[in-house]
Design a protein around this motif. Structure first.
Motif, PDB file in Angstrom:
ATOM      1  N   TYR A   1       1.364  -8.204 -10.652  1.00 41.97           N
ATOM      2  CA  TYR A   1       2.428  -8.468  -9.679  1.00 41.97           C
ATOM      3  C   TYR A   1       3.531  -7.450  -9.918  1.00 41.97           C
ATOM      4  CZ  TYR A   1       3.953 -10.814 -13.919  1.00 41.97           C
ATOM      5  OH  TYR A   1       4.258 -11.077 -15.231  1.00 41.97           O
ATOM      6  N   GLY A   2       4.399  -7.284  -8.936  1.00 40.02           N
ATOM      7  CA  GLY A   2       5.477  -6.321  -9.095  1.00 40.02           C
ATOM      8  C   GLY A   2       6.189  -6.076  -7.784  1.00 40.02           C
ATOM      9  N   GLY A   3       6.674  -4.858  -7.602  1.00 43.59           N
ATOM     10  CA  GLY A   3       7.415  -4.522  -6.399  1.00 43.59           C
ATOM     11  C   GLY A   3       7.533  -3.031  -6.225  1.00 43.59           C
ATOM     12  N   GLY A   4       8.164  -2.627  -5.129  1.00 43.14           N
ATOM     13  CA  GLY A   4       8.312  -1.212  -4.855  1.00 43.14           C
ATOM     14  C   GLY A   4       9.413  -0.944  -3.853  1.00 43.14           C
ATOM     15  N   ILE A   5       9.862   0.312  -3.831  1.00 45.54           N
ATOM     16  CA  ILE A   5      10.830   0.784  -2.854  1.00 45.54           C
ATOM     17  C   ILE A   5      10.316   2.097  -2.280  1.00 45.54           C
ATOM     18  CG2 ILE A   5      12.817  -0.336  -3.923  1.00 45.54           C
ATOM     19  CD1 ILE A   5      13.508   2.350  -5.208  1.00 45.54           C
ATOM     20  N   GLY A   6      10.864   2.497  -1.148  1.00 44.47           N
ATOM     21  CA  GLY A   6      10.435   3.758  -0.567  1.00 44.47           C
ATOM     22  C   GLY A   6      11.230   4.109   0.671  1.00 44.47           C
ATOM     23  N   TYR A   7      10.889   5.276   1.218  1.00 50.57           N
ATOM     24  CA  TYR A   7      11.551   5.759   2.432  1.00 50.57           C
ATOM     25  C   TYR A   7      10.523   6.461   3.308  1.00 50.57           C
ATOM     26  CZ  TYR A   7      14.621   8.323   5.571  1.00 50.57           C
ATOM     27  OH  TYR A   7      15.224   8.819   6.691  1.00 50.57           O
ATOM     28  N   LYS A   8      10.500   6.088   4.588  1.00 49.34           N
ATOM     29  CA  LYS A   8       9.579   6.676   5.547  1.00 49.34           C
ATOM     30  C   LYS A   8      10.353   7.599   6.485  1.00 49.34           C
ATOM     31  CE  LYS A   8       7.758   2.801   7.075  1.00 49.34           C
ATOM     32  NZ  LYS A   8       6.825   1.890   7.784  1.00 49.34           N
ATOM     33  N   ILE A   9       9.861   8.819   6.635  1.00 45.61           N
ATOM     34  CA  ILE A   9      10.491   9.800   7.509  1.00 45.61           C
ATOM     35  C   ILE A   9       9.768   9.810   8.850  1.00 45.61           C
ATOM     36  CG2 ILE A   9      11.080  12.231   7.818  1.00 45.61           C
ATOM     37  CD1 ILE A   9      11.107  12.514   4.797  1.00 45.61           C
ATOM     38  N   SER A  10      10.456   9.329   9.896  1.00 43.67           N
ATOM     39  CA  SER A  10       9.940   9.329  11.269  1.00 43.67           C
ATOM     40  C   SER A  10       8.556   8.689  11.386  1.00 43.67           C
ATOM     41  CB  SER A  10       9.892  10.764  11.816  1.00 43.67           C
ATOM     42  OG  SER A  10      11.175  11.334  11.812  1.00 43.67           O
ATOM     43  N   ASN A  11       8.268   7.715  10.533  1.00 42.67           N
ATOM     44  CA  ASN A  11       6.950   7.064  10.540  1.00 42.67           C
ATOM     45  C   ASN A  11       5.802   8.061  10.395  1.00 42.67           C
ATOM     46  OD1 ASN A  11       7.869   4.431  10.796  1.00 42.67           O
ATOM     47  ND2 ASN A  11       8.080   4.622  12.994  1.00 42.67           N
ATOM     48  N   ILE A  12       6.052   9.146   9.660  1.00 41.32           N
ATOM     49  CA  ILE A  12       5.025  10.171   9.436  1.00 41.32           C
ATOM     50  C   ILE A  12       4.731  10.337   7.948  1.00 41.32           C
ATOM     51  CG2 ILE A  12       4.458  12.622   9.707  1.00 41.32           C
ATOM     52  CD1 ILE A  12       6.150  12.630  12.227  1.00 41.32           C
ATOM     53  N   VAL A  13       5.786  10.441   7.131  1.00 44.23           N
ATOM     54  CA  VAL A  13       5.635  10.644   5.686  1.00 44.23           C
ATOM     55  C   VAL A  13       6.343   9.508   4.956  1.00 44.23           C
ATOM     56  CG1 VAL A  13       6.092  12.179   3.744  1.00 44.23           C
ATOM     57  CG2 VAL A  13       5.539  13.141   5.986  1.00 44.23           C
ATOM     58  N   ASN A  14       5.711   8.997   3.915  1.00 46.77           N
ATOM     59  CA  ASN A  14       6.258   7.888   3.138  1.00 46.77           C
ATOM     60  C   ASN A  14       6.362   8.306   1.670  1.00 46.77           C
ATOM     61  OD1 ASN A  14       6.948   5.451   1.976  1.00 46.77           O
ATOM     62  ND2 ASN A  14       4.942   4.513   2.276  1.00 46.77           N
ATOM     63  N   PHE A  15       7.568   8.225   1.110  1.00 46.12           N
ATOM     64  CA  PHE A  15       7.785   8.453  -0.320  1.00 46.12           C
ATOM     65  C   PHE A  15       8.026   7.092  -0.966  1.00 46.12           C
ATOM     66  CE2 PHE A  15       9.183  12.316   1.779  1.00 46.12           C
ATOM     67  CZ  PHE A  15       8.589  13.313   1.017  1.00 46.12           C
ATOM     68  N   GLY A  16       7.298   6.785  -2.045  1.00 42.96           N
ATOM     69  CA  GLY A  16       7.445   5.467  -2.626  1.00 42.96           C
ATOM     70  C   GLY A  16       7.289   5.434  -4.128  1.00 42.96           C
ATOM     71  N   ILE A  17       7.824   4.370  -4.727  1.00 41.08           N
ATOM     72  CA  ILE A  17       7.673   4.076  -6.153  1.00 41.08           C
ATOM     73  C   ILE A  17       7.236   2.623  -6.266  1.00 41.08           C
ATOM     74  CG2 ILE A  17       8.826   3.878  -8.388  1.00 41.08           C
ATOM     75  CD1 ILE A  17      10.770   6.024  -7.484  1.00 41.08           C
ATOM     76  N   ARG A  18       6.260   2.356  -7.122  1.00 42.38           N
ATOM     77  CA  ARG A  18       5.753   1.010  -7.320  1.00 42.38           C
ATOM     78  C   ARG A  18       5.751   0.675  -8.820  1.00 42.38           C
ATOM     79  NH1 ARG A  18       6.189   1.367  -2.554  1.00 42.38           N
ATOM     80  NH2 ARG A  18       4.618   0.995  -0.940  1.00 42.38           N
ATOM     81  N   TYR A  19       5.979  -0.608  -9.102  1.00 41.35           N
ATOM     82  CA  TYR A  19       5.776  -1.125 -10.459  1.00 41.35           C
ATOM     83  C   TYR A  19       4.874  -2.348 -10.370  1.00 41.35           C
ATOM     84  CZ  TYR A  19       6.236  -4.094 -14.476  1.00 41.35           C
ATOM     85  OH  TYR A  19       5.925  -4.917 -15.527  1.00 41.35           O
ATOM     86  N   THR A  20       3.855  -2.402 -11.220  1.00 45.53           N
ATOM     87  CA  THR A  20       3.024  -3.600 -11.346  1.00 45.53           C
ATOM     88  C   THR A  20       2.812  -3.887 -12.827  1.00 45.53           C
ATOM     89  OG1 THR A  20       1.038  -2.221 -11.083  1.00 45.53           O
ATOM     90  CG2 THR A  20       1.797  -3.451  -9.142  1.00 45.53           C
TER      91      THR A  20
END
Length: 259
Positions: free
Chosen positions: A188-207
């Motif tokens: 289990y865990g969570g994550g944050i991120g940012y999507k640019i124009s619904n084309i590219v997604n930058f993200g970080i996850r922890y589990t």
């Protein structure tokens, strides 16, 4: 003759007006905003229903740092996500999203001071002479979150499987001894991120979670390990049961393309 022709033309015109006129049609258009990627999955133009969900696919590549009991690993990761996101905002302009993610870490490097989880003396792992992958995994969590103007936060819960190969030092000539084992458990865990124009997604996850090292046929001991009498030191062979409650933590950064 002219009078007869005129009468026929008037009769044909009357029939055309009565039976051949096209039916009046109505078309309803709904302005739902512009989206560059994904597919609407609720309603069609013919039904006139309000379209409430947007369907996304993502292919990702990244890297993760994993703490597995007394060992630590660096990996290159490949992943795939599919999820639904609401078109209409639900809370203060935020959009609801839910779906699933799959991530496959390929462990390329054993980090310093890593020790064995499966040998009773918990000796250090060999780092310099490890051949090929130190292991690979499959992590499959469900995801639920909120998005606001491209920024999002998500909660994760699911299951992971790890297929690891431990390499050990040896005073004998030839190949180094190896032992392959399997771990699995709920994460289990969570994550944050940012999507640019619904084309590219930058993200970080922890589990994270507590994994189990499986005994029996899921432990494979190389001839070199048996030569060095390591087989008798495998904890699952000594106890005849799995090793429970092995701490697991994974930090994963990635970039994905939305399609």
């Amino acid at each position: 003759m002219k009078k007869t022709l005129l009468t026929c033309l008037c009769a044909l015109l009357s029939l055309n007006l009565a039976f051949g006129a096209p039916a009046k049609t109505t078309k309803t258009n709904k302005n739902l905003g512009k989206f560059t990627k994904g597919s609407v999955v609720d309603g069609t133009p013919a039904t006139g229903k309000v379209r409430r969900w947007y369907f996304f696919n993502e292919g990702s590549a990244g890297s993760s740092y994993t703490f597995l009991g007394k060992s630590q690993y660096l990996s290159v990761d490949l992943g795939y996500s599919l999820y639904l996101r609401s078109i209409e905002s639900v809370l203060g302009g935020m959009n609801f999203m839910f779906g699933t993610e799959i991530s496959v870490p390929m462990y390329l490097k054993v980090m310093p001071n890593s020790k064995s989880n499966i040998l009773s003396d918990h000796r250090y792992l060999e780092r310099q002479e490890t051949e090929g992958l130190a292991g690979f995994g499959v992590e499959l969590p469900l995801m639920i979150g909120l998005e606001y103007k491209g920024f999002y936060i998500a909660g994760l819960a699911g299951y992971t499987w790890l297929f690891m190969k431990d390499t050990y030092k040896s005073a004998n000539a030839g190949a180094y001894p190896t032992i392959q084992t399997q771990y699995d458990g709920i994460v289990y865990g969570g994550g944050i991120g940012y999507k640019i124009s619904n084309i590219v997604n930058f993200g970080i996850r922890y589990t994270g979670g507590s994994l189990t090292n499986r005994e029996g046929a899921r432990t494979s001991i190389s001839p070199e390990a048996n030569r060095d009498n390591l087989g008798g030191m495998v904890i699952t062979n000594q106890t005849g049961r799995p090793i429970y409650n092995i701490p697991y933590h994974r930090i994963h950064a990635f970039i994905s393309i939305i399609f």
